[in-house]
Design a protein around this motif. Structure first.
Motif, PDB file in Angstrom:
ATOM      1  N   SER A  14      83.686 -21.026 -49.669  1.00 46.25           N
ATOM      2  CA  SER A  14      82.489 -21.854 -49.829  1.00 46.25           C
ATOM      3  C   SER A  14      81.615 -21.917 -48.582  1.00 46.25           C
ATOM      4  O   SER A  14      80.458 -22.325 -48.664  1.00 46.25           O
ATOM      5  N   ASP A  15      82.168 -21.508 -47.408  1.00 42.16           N
ATOM      6  CA  ASP A  15      81.376 -21.483 -46.179  1.00 42.16           C
ATOM      7  C   ASP A  15      81.065 -20.063 -45.716  1.00 42.16           C
ATOM      8  O   ASP A  15      80.497 -19.881 -44.634  1.00 42.16           O
ATOM      9  N   PRO A  19      83.825 -27.067 -55.185  1.00 38.63           N
ATOM     10  CA  PRO A  19      83.865 -27.705 -53.860  1.00 38.63           C
ATOM     11  C   PRO A  19      85.222 -27.482 -53.195  1.00 38.63           C
ATOM     12  O   PRO A  19      86.268 -27.604 -53.837  1.00 38.63           O
ATOM     13  N   GLY A  20      85.194 -27.109 -51.926  1.00 42.45           N
ATOM     14  CA  GLY A  20      86.429 -26.863 -51.190  1.00 42.45           C
ATOM     15  C   GLY A  20      86.994 -25.473 -51.374  1.00 42.45           C
ATOM     16  O   GLY A  20      88.060 -25.159 -50.831  1.00 42.45           O
ATOM     17  N   ASP A  55      76.971 -30.994 -54.869  1.00 41.91           N
ATOM     18  CA  ASP A  55      78.168 -30.662 -54.087  1.00 41.91           C
ATOM     19  C   ASP A  55      78.791 -29.332 -54.479  1.00 41.91           C
ATOM     20  O   ASP A  55      79.867 -28.980 -53.989  1.00 41.91           O
ATOM     21  N   SER A  99      80.072 -25.999 -48.620  1.00 36.75           N
ATOM     22  CA  SER A  99      80.813 -27.244 -48.872  1.00 36.75           C
ATOM     23  C   SER A  99      80.464 -28.292 -47.828  1.00 36.75           C
ATOM     24  O   SER A  99      80.257 -27.985 -46.671  1.00 36.75           O
ATOM     25  N   PRO A 138      79.001 -25.566 -53.959  1.00 36.44           N
ATOM     26  CA  PRO A 138      78.546 -24.553 -52.998  1.00 36.44           C
ATOM     27  C   PRO A 138      77.928 -23.347 -53.720  1.00 36.44           C
ATOM     28  O   PRO A 138      78.412 -22.911 -54.768  1.00 36.44           O
TER      29      PRO A 138
END
Length: 305
Positions: free
Chosen positions: A182-183, A177-178, A258, A305, A260
């Motif tokens: 992750s995006d 996560p983070g 959570d 995320s 990703p």
């Protein structure tokens, strides 16, 4: 070897007490029945009938053979009915095999639907890696197996087995996560060269080799920080932020929500298919139909995320 037709004529003669009446019952001529019984007597080397003015009666040998003829006729009727039941899926068994993630995502729904349609069929399931599953189907220990391979460079040797494609299962990268990527719409293999990795150390050699195959395409050798033999553990390690991992789409439900999951470039895909022997029973074809329907249900969940 005795001719079943002779045994049926013998039983008809014994029941009617006359070759003429037996001939009428069987839609034969009396001379044809007499000739067939004479042939049977010559084959056995003993008389089967005592002829008298009103017809015939069985000798001791004739009575013995007639009892066996009745049993043979009953066995043939039973065999015919069992074959009909098998064809119409009113009886039988189906021995399934599947790799772990297919057994958790595809097979339960397939078994539920198959039992709804064919409740009389007995089902069993063995959890096997693809190599062992193909061996089991070939050796007739299983009737049908769900396996996977990696196109365009397949590993499995299917031999004479028939293959029915079910789905292409995309392999995703699980990120902490983070994580900076992750995006991302796509994560390039080269972007992950410096990451610590979690390797699948399950008994399935194809799962163990998946990471090496992927990283080799990116021109690097992965740094293995941890090994785990199940995706629950892999997911918790990724969630803790200690490493990244490759996860097939059929296994994403085992990871924390959570974590990703991003698609990769180049794309990595597992080709999932059902394998069976060419002479497989009708139950196999019906299960393959169900598996195709179940496989059409969307399952992969790409998460950011």
């Amino acid at each position: 070897m005795l001719d079943v037709r002779h045994l049926r004529i013998l039983a008809a003669v014994a029941e009617s007490g006359s070759m003429t009446r037996a001939a009428a019952r069987l839609s034969y001529t009396a001379s044809a029945v007499s000739q067939q019984m004479a042939t049977l007597e010559r084959q056995l080397g003993t008389p089967l009938f005592v002829r008298h003015a009103r017809g015939v009666r069985l000798t001791e040998a004739g009575r013995l053979l007639c009892r066996h003829a009745e049993q043979v006729e009953e066995q043939l009727r039973r065999a015919e009915q069992e074959v009909k039941d098998l064809i119409e899926l009113r009886t039988g068994r189906l021995r399934l095999g599947a790799f772990v993630s297919a057994a958790s995502r595809l097979i339960p729904d397939a078994i539920t639907e198959f039992r709804r349609r064919h409740p009389e069929i007995t089902l069993s399931l063995d959890i096997l890696d693809p190599l062992m599953a193909i061996e089991a189907v070939t050796a007739r220990r299983l009737d049908l197996a769900v396996v996977f391979d990696y196109p365009p460079d397949p590993v499995l040797d299917f031999g004479d087995l028939e293959q029915e494609p079910l789905l292409d299962d995309p392999v995703l990268v699980a990120l902490p996560p983070g994580h900076a990527r992750s995006d991302a719409d796509l994560v390039s293999v080269r972007e992950l060269a410096a990451e610590p990795w979690i390797r699948d150390c399950s008994p399935d050699p194809m799962c163990r080799d998946m990471l090496d195959r992927f990283c080799r395409e990116g021109g690097f050798t992965p740094t293995i920080a941890f090994e785990a033999d199940n995706y629950l553990t892999i997911g918790r390690l990724v969630q803790a932020g200690v490493a990244v991992a490759l996860v097939p789409g059929l296994a994403v439900d085992q990871l924390p929500d959570d974590v990703p999951l991003r698609p990769l470039a180049p794309t990595v895909t597992r080709r999932v298919c059902a394998v069976s022997r060419p002479e497989a029973a009708p139950t196999v074809a019906r299960m393959i139909e169900v598996l195709r329907e179940v496989a059409e249900v969307p399952r992969v969940s790409v998460r950011a995320s």
